[in-house]
Design an enzyme around this catalytic site. Structure first.
Site, PDB file in Angstrom:
ATOM      1  N   LYS A 128      11.545 -13.878 -30.233  1.00  9.04           N
ATOM      2  CA  LYS A 128      11.675 -12.333 -30.742  1.00  9.04           C
ATOM      3  C   LYS A 128      11.214 -11.269 -29.745  1.00  9.04           C
ATOM      4  O   LYS A 128      10.080 -12.272 -29.675  1.00  9.04           O
ATOM      5  CB  LYS A 128      12.057 -12.214 -32.227  1.00  9.04           C
ATOM      6  N   GLY A 147       5.921 -19.807 -34.223  1.00  8.35           N
ATOM      7  CA  GLY A 147       6.563 -20.552 -35.112  1.00  8.35           C
ATOM      8  C   GLY A 147       6.206 -19.801 -36.728  1.00  8.35           C
ATOM      9  O   GLY A 147       6.661 -20.628 -37.677  1.00  8.35           O
ATOM     10  N   ASP A 149       6.098 -12.664 -39.792  1.00  6.66           N
ATOM     11  CA  ASP A 149       7.440 -12.254 -38.763  1.00  6.66           C
ATOM     12  C   ASP A 149       8.721 -12.991 -39.999  1.00  6.66           C
ATOM     13  O   ASP A 149       9.456 -13.582 -39.146  1.00  6.66           O
ATOM     14  CB  ASP A 149       7.059 -12.843 -37.686  1.00  6.66           C
TER      15      ASP A 149
HETATM   16  O1  C5P Z   1       1.375 -12.581 -41.125  1.00  8.47           O
HETATM   17  P1  C5P Z   1       1.206 -13.150 -40.283  1.00  8.47           P
HETATM   18  O2  C5P Z   1       0.932 -14.543 -39.839  1.00  8.47           O
HETATM   19  O3  C5P Z   1       2.116 -13.019 -38.944  1.00  8.47           O
HETATM   20  O4  C5P Z   1      -0.057 -12.642 -39.227  1.00  8.47           O
HETATM   21  C1  C5P Z   1      -1.427 -12.686 -38.764  1.00  8.47           C
HETATM   22  C2  C5P Z   1      -2.777 -11.738 -39.203  1.00  8.47           C
HETATM   23  O5  C5P Z   1      -2.073 -10.798 -38.288  1.00  8.47           O
HETATM   24  C3  C5P Z   1      -3.145 -11.359 -40.101  1.00  8.47           C
HETATM   25  O6  C5P Z   1      -3.814 -12.536 -40.647  1.00  8.47           O
HETATM   26  C4  C5P Z   1      -3.254 -10.222 -40.140  1.00  8.47           C
HETATM   27  O7  C5P Z   1      -4.809 -10.115 -39.579  1.00  8.47           O
HETATM   28  C5  C5P Z   1      -2.880  -9.718 -38.744  1.00  8.47           C
HETATM   29  N1  C5P Z   1      -1.804  -8.657 -39.710  1.00  8.47           N
HETATM   30  C6  C5P Z   1      -2.470  -7.550 -40.137  1.00  8.47           C
HETATM   31  N2  C5P Z   1      -1.154  -6.682 -40.241  1.00  8.47           N
HETATM   32  C7  C5P Z   1       0.439  -7.282 -40.081  1.00  8.47           C
HETATM   33  C8  C5P Z   1       0.636  -8.325 -40.005  1.00  8.47           C
HETATM   34  C9  C5P Z   1      -0.291  -9.458 -39.536  1.00  8.47           C
HETATM   35  O8  C5P Z   1      -2.955  -6.710 -39.975  1.00  8.47           O
HETATM   36  N3  C5P Z   1       1.154  -6.300 -40.667  1.00  8.47           N
END
Ligand code: C5P
Length: 317
Positions: A22, A119, A153
């Site tokens: 995306k 991923g 995501d």
């Molecule tokens: O959820 P995901 O694994 O994609 O997020 C990776 C990292 O990005 C999270 O551990 C967090 O530190 C940060 N993040 C965040 N707020 C979000 C999405 C991700 O702070 N809405």
């Protein structure tokens, strides 16, 4: 052979899945939450760059992951339980209380730490494919719940829509009717960006921006409000320029500071193509947009030869 929009089943019963990436055409940070995550408003659009996943059912409960030769980032692609594909498969096994397993073969084309959600897409299509392969009686809501536990995501891909406005951590998905054909030329510098590091360094804005101008420029509406066909229509250059002007990503400035090569690449893209260049997600992939495939091919050729970007691609949105 049965075919539908997102998988193909071959004569031996294997499912072949195109696991697309995306682009974020809009990403605003609304604030920091008590759980450490950030409240977001983002507009994601699926792109044609895709990994290929193949699922073969096993009668034991093993989940075996292999990577094809010629995959990108093969050195940094884990094949153990830390891989999101394996995590997704095991969470589905547990939720559906099944003793079935799968051999999963992955051909990676989407680079990692790129902001393209390779991923997350792989995890989402693993949930969708294994529900099909195992005949698991789980609803879409059940899959969304598992997806939200695995990452922010993943729900966008479980919703399996062309475009969506996502809120919350990113996991609340409002599908959009998006029928404008656009091309993007992608370029990623050698170094990726760490999503946690970018969010850690970010200061949420006092006056967050809204995605409304972008959605208006794109003619995108909430999917429930109109009967949406799947046909894509060309955009005029003027509409595309208006859309590109409203593309926005709050994470870009922080990412520029921690990845100078990416910052340089953004500037070079703007000089080479003469249009605004953007970053997707937390980067480090940068992109330029055009409604013209011919223009995209010209830009892609120039970017490949003049910019120091080990990864480039021309994709359709
Ligand atoms: O959820 P995901 O694994 O994609 O997020 C990776 C990292 O990005 C999270 O551990 C967090 O530190 C940060 N993040 C965040 N707020 C979000 C999405 C991700 O702070 N809405």
């Amino acid at each position: 052979m049965t075919e539908n929009r997102w998988f193909r089943r071959d004569a031996s019963g294997c499912l072949h899945v195109s696991s697309r990436g995306k682009l974020n055409l809009f990403l605003e940070v609304l604030g920091r939450r008590d759980d450490g995550f950030h409240e977001l408003e983002t507009v994601m659009v699926r792109c044609s760059l895709a990994d290929t996943l193949t699922f073969r059912r096993r009668s034991d409960d093993q989940i075996r992951l292999t990577l094809t030769e010629g995959s990108v980032n093969a050195d940094s692609f884990p094949l153990d339980d830390s891989n999101l594909i394996v995590k997704a498969a095991k969470s589905l096994q547990q939720e559906a209380a099944l003793n079935l397993g799968a051999d999963i073969r992955v051909h990676k084309r989407i680079p990692s730490e790129a902001g393209l959600a390779g991923g997350s897409s792989n995890a989402a299509f693993t949930l969708l494919a294994l529900r099909e392969l195992w005949n698991a009686s789980l609803t879409d809501d059940d899959l969304h719940q598992l997806a939200a536990e695995l990452g922010s995501d993943i729900n966008f891909f479980v919703a399996n829509c062309r475009a969506a406005r996502c809120t919350g951590r990113g996991e609340t998905v409002q599908p959009l009717a998006w029928n404008r054909r656009l091309y993007a030329v992608l370029a990623r510098p050698a170094r990726g960006n760490s999503t946690p590091e970018i969010f850690r360094r970010l200061q949420p804005p006092n006056e967050p921006r809204s995605s409304a101008p972008l959605l208006a420029a794109a003619g995108a509406r909430s999917k429930t409000s109109i009967v949406a066909g799947d046909e894509l229509h060309a955009m005029t250059p003027a509409t595309a320029a208006q859309l590109s002007e409203n593309v926005f990503n709050r994470l870009t400035e922080v990412a520029r500071q921690i990845n100078p090569a990416m910052s340089d690449l953004l500037d070079r893209l703007e000089r080479t193509c003469g249009v605004p260049a953007h970053m997707t997600g937390s980067g480090s992939t940068c992109f330029v947009l055009t409604p013209s495939h011919r223009q995209a091919r010209i830009w892609h050729r120039k970017i490949r030869s003049t910019n120091n970007a080990p990864f480039t691609a021309l994709v359709e949105l």
